[in-house]
Design an enzyme around this catalytic site. Structure first.
Site, PDB file in Angstrom:
ATOM      1  N   ASN A 220      38.636  39.122  40.748  1.00 58.32           N
ATOM      2  CA  ASN A 220      38.584  38.213  39.946  1.00 58.32           C
ATOM      3  C   ASN A 220      39.345  37.150  40.452  1.00 58.32           C
ATOM      4  O   ASN A 220      40.537  37.313  40.881  1.00 58.32           O
ATOM      5  CB  ASN A 220      39.150  38.433  38.527  1.00 58.32           C
ATOM      6  CG  ASN A 220      37.849  38.907  37.567  1.00 58.32           C
ATOM      7  OD1 ASN A 220      36.582  38.543  37.578  1.00 58.32           O
ATOM      8  ND2 ASN A 220      38.239  40.187  37.006  1.00 58.32           N
TER       9      ASN A 220
ATOM     10  N   CYS B 172      40.724  46.454  24.779  1.00 62.04           N
ATOM     11  CA  CYS B 172      41.570  46.428  25.931  1.00 62.04           C
ATOM     12  C   CYS B 172      42.991  45.912  25.416  1.00 62.04           C
ATOM     13  O   CYS B 172      43.119  44.761  24.962  1.00 62.04           O
ATOM     14  CB  CYS B 172      40.828  45.891  27.220  1.00 62.04           C
ATOM     15  SG  CYS B 172      42.211  45.796  28.315  1.00 62.04           S
TER      16      CYS B 172
ATOM     17  N   CYS C 139      42.364  39.724  32.092  1.00 59.10           N
ATOM     18  CA  CYS C 139      43.765  39.731  31.569  1.00 59.10           C
ATOM     19  C   CYS C 139      44.653  38.621  32.224  1.00 59.10           C
ATOM     20  O   CYS C 139      44.760  38.678  33.483  1.00 59.10           O
ATOM     21  CB  CYS C 139      44.047  40.939  31.293  1.00 59.10           C
ATOM     22  SG  CYS C 139      44.009  41.356  29.547  1.00 59.10           S
TER      23      CYS C 139
ATOM     24  N   CYS D 226      54.808  41.473  33.525  1.00 65.13           N
ATOM     25  CA  CYS D 226      54.918  42.830  34.137  1.00 65.13           C
ATOM     26  C   CYS D 226      55.643  42.519  35.548  1.00 65.13           C
ATOM     27  O   CYS D 226      55.752  41.423  36.011  1.00 65.13           O
ATOM     28  CB  CYS D 226      53.445  42.989  34.632  1.00 65.13           C
ATOM     29  SG  CYS D 226      53.043  44.790  35.708  1.00 65.13           S
TER      30      CYS D 226
ATOM     31  N   GLY E  85      50.459  44.240  31.638  1.00 65.52           N
ATOM     32  CA  GLY E  85      51.811  45.032  31.630  1.00 65.52           C
ATOM     33  C   GLY E  85      51.268  46.434  32.450  1.00 65.52           C
ATOM     34  O   GLY E  85      50.324  46.712  32.546  1.00 65.52           O
ATOM     35  N   GLU E  86      52.456  47.357  32.743  1.00 66.30           N
ATOM     36  CA  GLU E  86      52.527  48.548  33.376  1.00 66.30           C
ATOM     37  C   GLU E  86      52.739  49.644  32.217  1.00 66.30           C
ATOM     38  O   GLU E  86      53.900  49.893  31.916  1.00 66.30           O
ATOM     39  CB  GLU E  86      53.073  48.718  34.681  1.00 66.30           C
ATOM     40  CG  GLU E  86      53.205  50.086  35.151  1.00 66.30           C
ATOM     41  CD  GLU E  86      51.985  50.918  35.286  1.00 66.30           C
ATOM     42  OE1 GLU E  86      50.830  50.509  35.793  1.00 66.30           O
ATOM     43  OE2 GLU E  86      51.968  52.327  34.824  1.00 66.30           O
TER      44      GLU E  86
ATOM     45  N   GLU F 176      47.645  39.199  25.414  1.00 65.29           N
ATOM     46  CA  GLU F 176      45.999  39.331  25.132  1.00 65.29           C
ATOM     47  C   GLU F 176      45.509  40.616  24.964  1.00 65.29           C
ATOM     48  O   GLU F 176      45.952  41.490  25.310  1.00 65.29           O
ATOM     49  CB  GLU F 176      45.634  38.759  26.616  1.00 65.29           C
ATOM     50  CG  GLU F 176      45.945  37.352  26.826  1.00 65.29           C
ATOM     51  CD  GLU F 176      45.632  37.091  28.284  1.00 65.29           C
ATOM     52  OE1 GLU F 176      44.559  37.295  28.608  1.00 65.29           O
ATOM     53  OE2 GLU F 176      46.447  36.218  29.000  1.00 65.29           O
TER      54      GLU F 176
ATOM     55  N   SER G 243      45.556  52.941  32.251  1.00 66.72           N
ATOM     56  CA  SER G 243      45.522  52.775  33.290  1.00 66.72           C
ATOM     57  C   SER G 243      46.870  52.571  34.178  1.00 66.72           C
ATOM     58  O   SER G 243      47.633  51.661  33.712  1.00 66.72           O
ATOM     59  CB  SER G 243      44.492  51.615  33.706  1.00 66.72           C
ATOM     60  OG  SER G 243      44.579  50.949  34.985  1.00 66.72           O
TER      61      SER G 243
ATOM     62  N   SER H 282      45.079  52.654  39.372  1.00 68.26           N
ATOM     63  CA  SER H 282      44.672  51.350  40.322  1.00 68.26           C
ATOM     64  C   SER H 282      44.906  51.460  41.677  1.00 68.26           C
ATOM     65  O   SER H 282      46.277  51.411  42.100  1.00 68.26           O
ATOM     66  CB  SER H 282      45.539  50.138  39.966  1.00 68.26           C
ATOM     67  OG  SER H 282      45.092  50.087  38.320  1.00 68.26           O
ATOM     68  N   LEU H 283      44.067  51.943  42.661  1.00 63.70           N
ATOM     69  CA  LEU H 283      44.411  52.283  43.959  1.00 63.70           C
ATOM     70  C   LEU H 283      44.178  51.183  44.887  1.00 63.70           C
ATOM     71  O   LEU H 283      45.229  50.672  45.527  1.00 63.70           O
ATOM     72  CB  LEU H 283      43.701  53.289  44.511  1.00 63.70           C
ATOM     73  CG  LEU H 283      43.818  54.146  45.637  1.00 63.70           C
ATOM     74  CD1 LEU H 283      45.250  54.766  45.656  1.00 63.70           C
ATOM     75  CD2 LEU H 283      42.836  55.077  45.927  1.00 63.70           C
ATOM     76  N   HIS H 284      43.167  50.415  44.607  1.00 60.45           N
ATOM     77  CA  HIS H 284      42.871  49.134  45.534  1.00 60.45           C
ATOM     78  C   HIS H 284      43.137  49.171  47.204  1.00 60.45           C
ATOM     79  O   HIS H 284      42.994  48.197  47.597  1.00 60.45           O
ATOM     80  CB  HIS H 284      43.777  48.233  45.167  1.00 60.45           C
ATOM     81  CG  HIS H 284      43.774  48.037  43.638  1.00 60.45           C
ATOM     82  ND1 HIS H 284      42.516  48.038  42.699  1.00 60.45           N
ATOM     83  CD2 HIS H 284      44.561  47.644  42.533  1.00 60.45           C
ATOM     84  CE1 HIS H 284      42.496  47.856  41.546  1.00 60.45           C
ATOM     85  NE2 HIS H 284      43.831  47.462  41.240  1.00 60.45           N
TER      86      HIS H 284
ATOM     87  N   CYS I 124      46.928  39.904  40.832  1.00 56.99           N
ATOM     88  CA  CYS I 124      47.170  40.061  39.607  1.00 56.99           C
ATOM     89  C   CYS I 124      47.740  38.758  38.535  1.00 56.99           C
ATOM     90  O   CYS I 124      48.826  38.563  39.159  1.00 56.99           O
ATOM     91  CB  CYS I 124      47.721  41.186  38.857  1.00 56.99           C
ATOM     92  SG  CYS I 124      47.681  41.584  37.280  1.00 56.99           S
TER      93      CYS I 124
ATOM     94  N   CYS J 223      51.726  43.272  41.681  1.00 51.47           N
ATOM     95  CA  CYS J 223      50.333  43.069  42.264  1.00 51.47           C
ATOM     96  C   CYS J 223      49.866  41.613  42.740  1.00 51.47           C
ATOM     97  O   CYS J 223      50.013  41.084  41.986  1.00 51.47           O
ATOM     98  CB  CYS J 223      49.338  43.916  41.692  1.00 51.47           C
ATOM     99  SG  CYS J 223      49.747  45.553  41.101  1.00 51.47           S
TER     100      CYS J 223
HETATM  101  N1  SAH Z   1      49.454  47.944  35.164  1.00 56.92           N
HETATM  102  C1  SAH Z   1      48.218  48.671  35.058  1.00 56.92           C
HETATM  103  C2  SAH Z   1      47.111  48.412  33.938  1.00 56.92           C
HETATM  104  C3  SAH Z   1      46.921  46.825  33.833  1.00 56.92           C
HETATM  105  S1  SAH Z   1      45.854  46.066  35.214  1.00 56.92           S
HETATM  106  C4  SAH Z   1      47.442  48.978  36.286  1.00 56.92           C
HETATM  107  O1  SAH Z   1      47.697  48.483  37.241  1.00 56.92           O
HETATM  108  O2  SAH Z   1      46.546  49.685  36.532  1.00 56.92           O
HETATM  109  C5  SAH Z   1      44.067  46.555  34.827  1.00 56.92           C
HETATM  110  C6  SAH Z   1      43.161  46.649  36.049  1.00 56.92           C
HETATM  111  O3  SAH Z   1      42.907  45.259  36.532  1.00 56.92           O
HETATM  112  C7  SAH Z   1      44.337  47.177  37.132  1.00 56.92           C
HETATM  113  O4  SAH Z   1      43.145  48.201  38.007  1.00 56.92           O
HETATM  114  C8  SAH Z   1      44.375  45.726  38.089  1.00 56.92           C
HETATM  115  O5  SAH Z   1      44.933  46.128  39.144  1.00 56.92           O
HETATM  116  C9  SAH Z   1      43.072  45.152  37.843  1.00 56.92           C
HETATM  117  N2  SAH Z   1      43.200  43.607  38.225  1.00 56.92           N
HETATM  118  C10 SAH Z   1      44.426  42.851  38.012  1.00 56.92           C
HETATM  119  N3  SAH Z   1      43.988  41.780  38.666  1.00 56.92           N
HETATM  120  C11 SAH Z   1      42.667  41.562  39.163  1.00 56.92           C
HETATM  121  C12 SAH Z   1      42.001  40.585  39.528  1.00 56.92           C
HETATM  122  N4  SAH Z   1      42.314  39.459  39.831  1.00 56.92           N
HETATM  123  N5  SAH Z   1      40.756  41.005  40.064  1.00 56.92           N
HETATM  124  C13 SAH Z   1      40.256  42.308  39.700  1.00 56.92           C
HETATM  125  N6  SAH Z   1      41.018  43.374  39.141  1.00 56.92           N
HETATM  126  C14 SAH Z   1      42.299  42.851  38.929  1.00 56.92           C
END
Ligand code: SAH
Length: 341
Positions: A288, A103, A331, A110, A157-158, A90, A189, A212-214, A117, A114
């Protein structure tokens, strides 16, 4: 068979020299490939004999638009592209004041796992080649008929798990005669592969790195991001510090707000202390909803309170505006639907 878009410019030059071609040929072919030629027959300023010779060992890769959605709300365009081997990826095109941003995906699936995701459900199929990453920009631009000026590597993907191909892609997409997209207009990212972050610093590419810290601590991060079992937050922050120092670029952090998991005001305070030494910007993303996952976002009030706390503590934070909400632009979701269909 070689996809010439997988070669960096100097490799392309060397390859063509081997074939006995004059020096200027590389520039001509590079230009054709990057403006969206779909076969050697399109390359009208190159002799038939040369085209025939190229076809013996190489090919012009393309990307098929399998599905396309345009948001009625904000013009966001989502592509489901089909790769030559039938796999799907995508890409999303967003319209901002500062230009058109795409994007792109860096892998099919991947393996980072996570929990929130959609892209990681089903694991990693394979990494994308440099040409396949370029093709997302090339064929979206061709389809739109408008110049794409910014790239974010935030699709499926990462990127740092596909390191060498991503570096080649970055060199090519930046090159004059091709797409010519400035490094400062590119954001990569990563979920936090510490050794690769350090390695990336050494490439000296003035791109923007976002992490992506979260989560503000290992306890929470361990439960939502398996990568944290390999590289703890302290190690990740050390790599980020090194990146900032060597590259001279300020990085930023992504923080998906998940209700009841990482969105308390206590979490905001902890996050502020964590990112303060890096003078980093924080992008807050209300999580999301993904069908297979139980995670939910908080109310607007709670989200604003979290942001307010960061601001009060001197941390720059913005809440990401959701684009393309009517076309499920987030995505991983489209591809997943296609696989299970
Ligand atoms: N692998 C890379 C890039 C892809 S994800 C990374 O981890 O950064 C792009 C961003 O979307 C990342 O910050 C990821 O954590 C976030 N993301 C993935 N799923 C999500 C969701 N359901 N809601 C909000 N953000 C999400």
């Amino acid at each position: 068979m070689i996809d010439l878009k997988d070669l960096e410019f100097d490799e392309l030059q060397a390859f063509l020299k081997e074939l006995g071609e004059p020096k200027f040929r590389a520039g001509q072919i590079f230009e054709w490939l990057h403006k969206g030629a779909e076969s050697y027959d399109d390359m009208t300023n190159i002799s038939k004999a040369t085209r025939a010779k190229l076809s013996e060992t190489t090919y012009v890769s393309t990307l098929k638009i399998r599905e396309k959605y345009v948001s009625k709300l904000d013009g966001t365009v989502k592509y489901l592209f089909e790769l030559p081997d039938g796999n799907c990826i995508e890409s999303v095109v967003m319209r901002y004041h500062h230009g058109i941003t795409i994007c792109i995906s860096s892998q099919v699936g991947c393996r980072m796992g996570c929990r929130f995701c959609a892209s990681t459900i089903g694991g990693l199929y394979r990494s994308l080649t440099p040409g396949e990453m370029l093709n997302q920009v090339i064929f979206a631009q061709k389809d739109l008929g408008e110049r794409i000026s910014n790239i974010v590597m935030m699709g499926i993907g990462e990127p740092l798990d596909n390191y060498d191909n991503v570096i080649k892609f970055l060199h090519n997409v930046n090159r004059e005669g091709g797409l010519n997209i400035g490094f400062r207009h590119i954001t990569l990212s990563s979920c936090g592969l510490a050794p690769e972050i350090k390695r990336l610093a050494g490439e000296k590419l003035p791109i923007t790195l976002t992490i992506s810290l979260h989560a503000p601590n290992d306890e929470i991060r361990d439960t939502i991001m398996p990568v944290n079992k390999r590289y703890k937050i302290a190690e990740l922050m050390e790599a980020c510090g090194e990146y900032a120092e060597i590259s001279g670029r300020r990085l930023s952090f992504e923080y998906s707000l998940i209700h009841g998991v990482n969105d308390s005001l206590e979490n905001a305070k902890e996050l502020a202390e964590l990112v303060r030494p890096l003078h980093a910007h924080v992008n807050l993303i209300p999580v999301n909803k993904v069908e297979e996952r139980e995670y939910k976002k908080g109310t607007d009030l709670e989200i604003n309170a979290f942001r307010g706390m960061l601001e009060k503590l001197g941390i720059n934070a913005t809440v990401r505006r959701e684009l393309g909400s009517d076309i499920s632009a987030s995505c991983g979701q489209l591809r997943k639907k296609t696989i299970s269909a």
